[in-house]
Design an enzyme around this catalytic site. Sequence first.
Site, PDB file in Angstrom:
ATOM      1  N   GLU A  55      31.184  49.018  53.164  1.00 33.45           N
ATOM      2  CA  GLU A  55      30.429  49.468  54.330  1.00 33.45           C
ATOM      3  C   GLU A  55      28.929  49.358  54.113  1.00 33.45           C
ATOM      4  O   GLU A  55      28.189  48.942  55.017  1.00 33.45           O
ATOM      5  CB  GLU A  55      30.790  50.932  54.650  1.00 33.45           C
ATOM      6  CG  GLU A  55      32.231  51.137  55.053  1.00 33.45           C
ATOM      7  CD  GLU A  55      33.134  51.522  53.901  1.00 33.45           C
ATOM      8  OE1 GLU A  55      34.040  52.343  54.095  1.00 33.45           O
ATOM      9  OE2 GLU A  55      32.924  50.986  52.776  1.00 33.45           O
ATOM     10  N   ARG A 187      46.464  34.185  38.934  1.00 36.21           N
ATOM     11  CA  ARG A 187      45.808  34.926  37.852  1.00 36.21           C
ATOM     12  C   ARG A 187      44.439  35.448  38.281  1.00 36.21           C
ATOM     13  O   ARG A 187      43.999  36.525  37.857  1.00 36.21           O
ATOM     14  CB  ARG A 187      45.628  34.023  36.624  1.00 36.21           C
ATOM     15  CG  ARG A 187      46.869  33.774  35.807  1.00 36.21           C
ATOM     16  CD  ARG A 187      46.543  32.894  34.616  1.00 36.21           C
ATOM     17  NE  ARG A 187      47.728  32.555  33.830  1.00 36.21           N
ATOM     18  CZ  ARG A 187      47.734  31.687  32.833  1.00 36.21           C
ATOM     19  NH1 ARG A 187      46.606  31.038  32.515  1.00 36.21           N
ATOM     20  NH2 ARG A 187      48.851  31.428  32.170  1.00 36.21           N
TER      21      ARG A 187
END
Length: 353
Positions: A55, A187
Amino acid sequence: MADTELAAMRHAARLARVVLGRTSPNPPVAAVILDPAGHIVGEGATRPPGEEHAEVLALRAAGDRAGGGTAVVTLEPCNHTGRTGPCTEALIAAGVARVVYAVDDPNPVAAGGAQRLRNAGLQVVAGVLRDEVADGALRAWLHGVAQARPLVTWKFASTLDGRTAAADGSSRWVTNQVSRADVHALRDTVDAVLVGSGTVLADDPQLTVRQVGGVADGELAARQPLRVVLDRRGRVPRTARVFDGAAETLVLDTAVPRFALKALFDRGVRHVLLEGGATLAGAFLEARLIDDVVGYVAPKLLGDGTGVLRDAGITTMAEAVFLSVVDVARLGDDVKITGRPVWADSGNVRRED
């Protein structure tokens, strides 16, 4: 619910996937700021621990254009002060009029953000695309809050008849280059890659994220997951490639999966990629500690050799672990199957006709 807000939430969900493996133990969250006309004026995704939350980054990008607008966030904005300040206060200070989020924060330390925003006069809409978002980038983190252990994804590559190596021990390459590149992409999304000492002694893997194919073939990625080796008897030599300095390596002197996962969880690991051999995979499966299965299957037949799984405590067909298939994809001639184990006592049992 405006179409622009739904589109912004889906965009935020995609942004959150980009930071998978880079935020733990914090959740991989993304935020999008819409101006009063519904245009995207800022976006951001959570950075590593101690740095800004989604945010704050999105608000910074939006600047004054956030005033009177809407913040669309994948997780309920936090309402506590840790290494960073509360995101609720940043939203209030920016003059945002409306906050739309997908998933309630189950962490009691950080929860309460929605009520704080409402108390400050903001309009708050919760649960937008909740299931879709919860099953995406937030899945491992939410699993950790609920189970107090990392999510475990077991990855294997095999021939069509279930062999990971030939009778002479050769295993390069079972699958094609497209599948191998996909493994490295997988990965890149996890916090840790785990194997047993037997795999290290037999194959001497590096367990890093690398480029596969092209001019940069073999080149290491900038960010690497933690390499974890279970070595109860201290058999792995320091000359093994997992100690080459390309990434951090942790050796755990235990053969008990639950102890290993507890140790990793305490280190902030929330998603583990299990790449060990058939015996280690069997131990995890028997302990019901495998949450996802990703199988890369090549159109090859060996007839003999090393099997994918053994010593899983399964002796009859009735005890077979059924996988709920999430996705099936073609990778060149290979097939990638993603599934999730369905346990017999979970209330979601497959019934044969």
